[in-house]
Scaffold this motif. Structure first.
Motif, PDB file in Angstrom:
ATOM      1  N   VAL A  68       8.614  14.941  -3.325  1.00  0.00           N
ATOM      2  CA  VAL A  68       9.417  14.308  -2.278  1.00  0.00           C
ATOM      3  C   VAL A  68       8.509  13.303  -1.585  1.00  0.00           C
ATOM      4  CG1 VAL A  68      10.697  14.613  -0.137  1.00  0.00           C
ATOM      5  CG2 VAL A  68      10.855  16.352  -1.929  1.00  0.00           C
ATOM      6  N   GLY A  69       8.859  12.026  -1.676  1.00  0.00           N
ATOM      7  CA  GLY A  69       8.037  10.987  -1.067  1.00  0.00           C
ATOM      8  C   GLY A  69       8.836  10.121  -0.139  1.00  0.00           C
ATOM      9  N   GLU A  70       8.146   9.491   0.788  1.00  0.00           N
ATOM     10  CA  GLU A  70       8.834   8.643   1.763  1.00  0.00           C
ATOM     11  C   GLU A  70       9.444   7.412   1.120  1.00  0.00           C
ATOM     12  OE1 GLU A  70       8.155   6.300   5.997  1.00  0.00           O
ATOM     13  OE2 GLU A  70       6.421   7.134   4.967  1.00  0.00           O
ATOM     14  N   GLU A  71       8.743   6.826   0.169  1.00  0.00           N
ATOM     15  CA  GLU A  71       9.159   5.526  -0.345  1.00  0.00           C
ATOM     16  C   GLU A  71       9.968   5.645  -1.635  1.00  0.00           C
ATOM     17  OE1 GLU A  71       8.799   3.331   1.715  1.00  0.00           O
ATOM     18  OE2 GLU A  71       7.185   4.093   2.960  1.00  0.00           O
ATOM     19  N   ASP A  72      10.917   4.750  -1.763  1.00  0.00           N
ATOM     20  CA  ASP A  72      11.731   4.635  -2.974  1.00  0.00           C
ATOM     21  C   ASP A  72      11.594   3.204  -3.466  1.00  0.00           C
ATOM     22  OD1 ASP A  72      13.514   5.030  -5.018  1.00  0.00           O
ATOM     23  OD2 ASP A  72      15.304   4.786  -3.766  1.00  0.00           O
ATOM     24  N   ALA A  98       0.833  -1.204   0.000  1.00  0.00           N
ATOM     25  CA  ALA A  98       0.000   0.000   0.000  1.00  0.00           C
ATOM     26  C   ALA A  98       0.866   1.253   0.000  1.00  0.00           C
ATOM     27  CB  ALA A  98      -0.931  -0.005   1.218  1.00  0.00           C
ATOM     28  N   ASP A  99       1.984   1.237   0.748  1.00  0.00           N
ATOM     29  CA  ASP A  99       2.894   2.385   0.766  1.00  0.00           C
ATOM     30  C   ASP A  99       3.402   2.694  -0.642  1.00  0.00           C
ATOM     31  OD1 ASP A  99       3.666   3.082   3.790  1.00  0.00           O
ATOM     32  OD2 ASP A  99       3.490   0.916   3.652  1.00  0.00           O
ATOM     33  N   ILE A 105       4.901  13.721   0.208  1.00  0.00           N
ATOM     34  CA  ILE A 105       3.906  12.652   0.259  1.00  0.00           C
ATOM     35  C   ILE A 105       4.314  11.575   1.264  1.00  0.00           C
ATOM     36  CG2 ILE A 105       2.699  10.880  -1.067  1.00  0.00           C
ATOM     37  CD1 ILE A 105       3.486  12.510  -3.604  1.00  0.00           C
ATOM     38  N   ASP A 106       3.439  11.328   2.224  1.00  0.00           N
ATOM     39  CA  ASP A 106       3.555  10.130   3.057  1.00  0.00           C
ATOM     40  C   ASP A 106       2.390   9.241   2.658  1.00  0.00           C
ATOM     41  OD1 ASP A 106       3.868   8.142   4.909  1.00  0.00           O
ATOM     42  OD2 ASP A 106       4.198   9.486   6.602  1.00  0.00           O
ATOM     43  N   VAL A 149       0.379   3.716  -3.212  1.00  0.00           N
ATOM     44  CA  VAL A 149      -0.199   5.054  -3.038  1.00  0.00           C
ATOM     45  C   VAL A 149       0.783   6.119  -3.491  1.00  0.00           C
ATOM     46  CG1 VAL A 149      -1.045   6.739  -1.357  1.00  0.00           C
ATOM     47  CG2 VAL A 149      -1.804   4.364  -1.239  1.00  0.00           C
ATOM     48  N   GLN A 150       2.070   5.938  -3.157  1.00  0.00           N
ATOM     49  CA  GLN A 150       3.031   6.945  -3.608  1.00  0.00           C
ATOM     50  C   GLN A 150       3.081   7.002  -5.136  1.00  0.00           C
ATOM     51  OE1 GLN A 150       6.531   7.858  -1.369  1.00  0.00           O
ATOM     52  NE2 GLN A 150       7.810   7.673  -3.181  1.00  0.00           N
ATOM     53  N   CYS A 151       3.085   5.851  -5.778  1.00  0.00           N
ATOM     54  CA  CYS A 151       3.091   5.810  -7.241  1.00  0.00           C
ATOM     55  C   CYS A 151       1.832   6.455  -7.806  1.00  0.00           C
ATOM     56  CB  CYS A 151       3.196   4.363  -7.712  1.00  0.00           C
ATOM     57  SG  CYS A 151       2.992   4.127  -9.496  1.00  0.00           S
TER      58      CYS A 151
END
Length: 356
Positions: free
Chosen positions: A66-70, A45-46, A123-124, A49-51
């Motif tokens: 700028v997002g939390e996930e890579d 889900a992390d 974005i978180d 949602v970021q994508c």
């Protein structure tokens, strides 16, 4: 800058993603989560949602992201995967439908693209990933904040798994607020409830609870606590000396400010009474670093071998780590803020903030 329209599109996007997130939440035992190197939790889900937000909703607008996930996300052809985790086949239809609907919102935003070229989005995707996998989904939020020249200007925090979903958004400069949460009445009161994490708290926070005394209200996620702050009004406060990140606080700060509240660094408030915001800008160096103030942890350090040491050089910390704690209240009453700050100052004399 047409922030109202942007926030409305973000709210619609969160509504579109809610059925997908609800479905994934029921699949947490299907191999869709793992532990990251910093011991935090990552779920499909992390990454999804970021994508969906960064690429399908905001893609092409010219704003910086700028997002939390890579994470590597593959949702073009089945089987869909996120960072090596396979998405259950039952969720593929919901993903495809979300992509199509977000594309329509993106087309609308692209007609206003010049208005957004100076924005940086923080974005978180799932604030409260641990809560997502421990049956506390109502505490999870999607946080989308927007900054200009390093300052938060607008944001939305959305609880997709509460029943019904609840959310708040706002932009102080445009005088715009929206949402479906129930706001508390009253102002100028001294907070009697302190929001904290579900887990352990620092000696500093324990010291405050002993000195006030205040009722500890446990909950997960910065975004969720911000919504609870609005729901609790001036009787609720939220501060901590343990670190989070810019994507946790950008939207929360913008929303609080749009409603007459504030979110600032804890360290300068205690040391001098200064109300300083973190810097919300894309970059490779932490813009708010202060030597020998913060303790290195697996979450904020660039070299895990140095965890436990004081951060003496900016190269030791991640660029978006909040290293000076946070202080958030739903008021700007100077007497209330000064009283709280004085109490925190007294507590710090016997139980120094960790800033980790």
């Amino acid at each position: 800058m047409a922030m109202k329209e942007l926030l409305q599109c973000c709210e619609q996007a969160c509504t579109i993603m809610t059925p997908l997130l609800t479905q994934l939440y029921k699949m947490v035992d299907s191999g869709i989560a793992k532990e990251k190197g910093d011991k935090s939790i990552f779920t499909v889900a992390d990454g999804l949602v970021q994508c969906l937000v960064a690429e399908k909703l905001l893609g092409g607008t010219g704003m910086r992201i700028v997002g939390e996930e890579d994470a590597e996300v593959q949702i073009r052809t089945p089987p869909f995967t996120v960072d090596g985790l396979t998405i259950p086949q039952e969720a593929e239809k919901a993903i495809t439908e979300a992509v199509e609907k977000l594309g329509a919102l993106n087309a609308k935003l692209l007609t206003m693209t010049p208005a957004y070229k100076d924005l940086t989005a923080f974005i978180d995707p799932i604030d409260g990933s641990r809560e997502f996998v421990t049956n506390l989904g109502e505490q999870c939020t999607v946080c989308i904040g927007f900054a200009v020249a390093g300052k938060p200007v607008a944001g939305i925090v959305y609880r997709p798994l509460s029943d019904p979903p609840t959310w708040a958004s706002g932009c102080e400069a445009e005088g715009y607020t929206a949402g479906n949460i129930t706001l508390a009445e009253g102002a100028g009161e001294l907070a009697t409830n302190l929001l904290t994490s579900n887990g352990s708290i620092s000696p500093f926070i324990e010291g405050y609870l002993a000195k006030r005394p205040a009722t500890r209200v446990k909950s997960g996620g910065v975004g969720n606590k911000m919504l609870m702050l609005l729901e609790g009004g001036s009787k609720m406060c939220y501060f901590q000396d343990r670190g989070v990140s810019r994507w946790d606080t950008c939207a929360a700060q913008a929303i609080l400010e749009s409603r007459g509240g504030m979110l600032v660094k804890l360290a300068p408030l205690i040391s001098s009474g200064a109300k300083e915001s973190y810097t919300y800008a894309e970059g490779t160096v932490n813009a708010d670093f202060v030597p020998n103030e913060a303790k290195l942890t697996l979450y904020n350090c660039t070299d895990k071998a140095q965890a436990g040491e004081l951060a003496g050089d900016v190269s030791q910390v991640r660029p978006y780590s909040n290293l000076a704690g946070l202080f958030a209240v739903q008021t700007r009453d100077e007497v209330v803020i000064a009283t709280l700050a004085d109490t925190l100052r007294q507590v710090a004399c016997t139980a120094a903030p960790l800033y980790d």
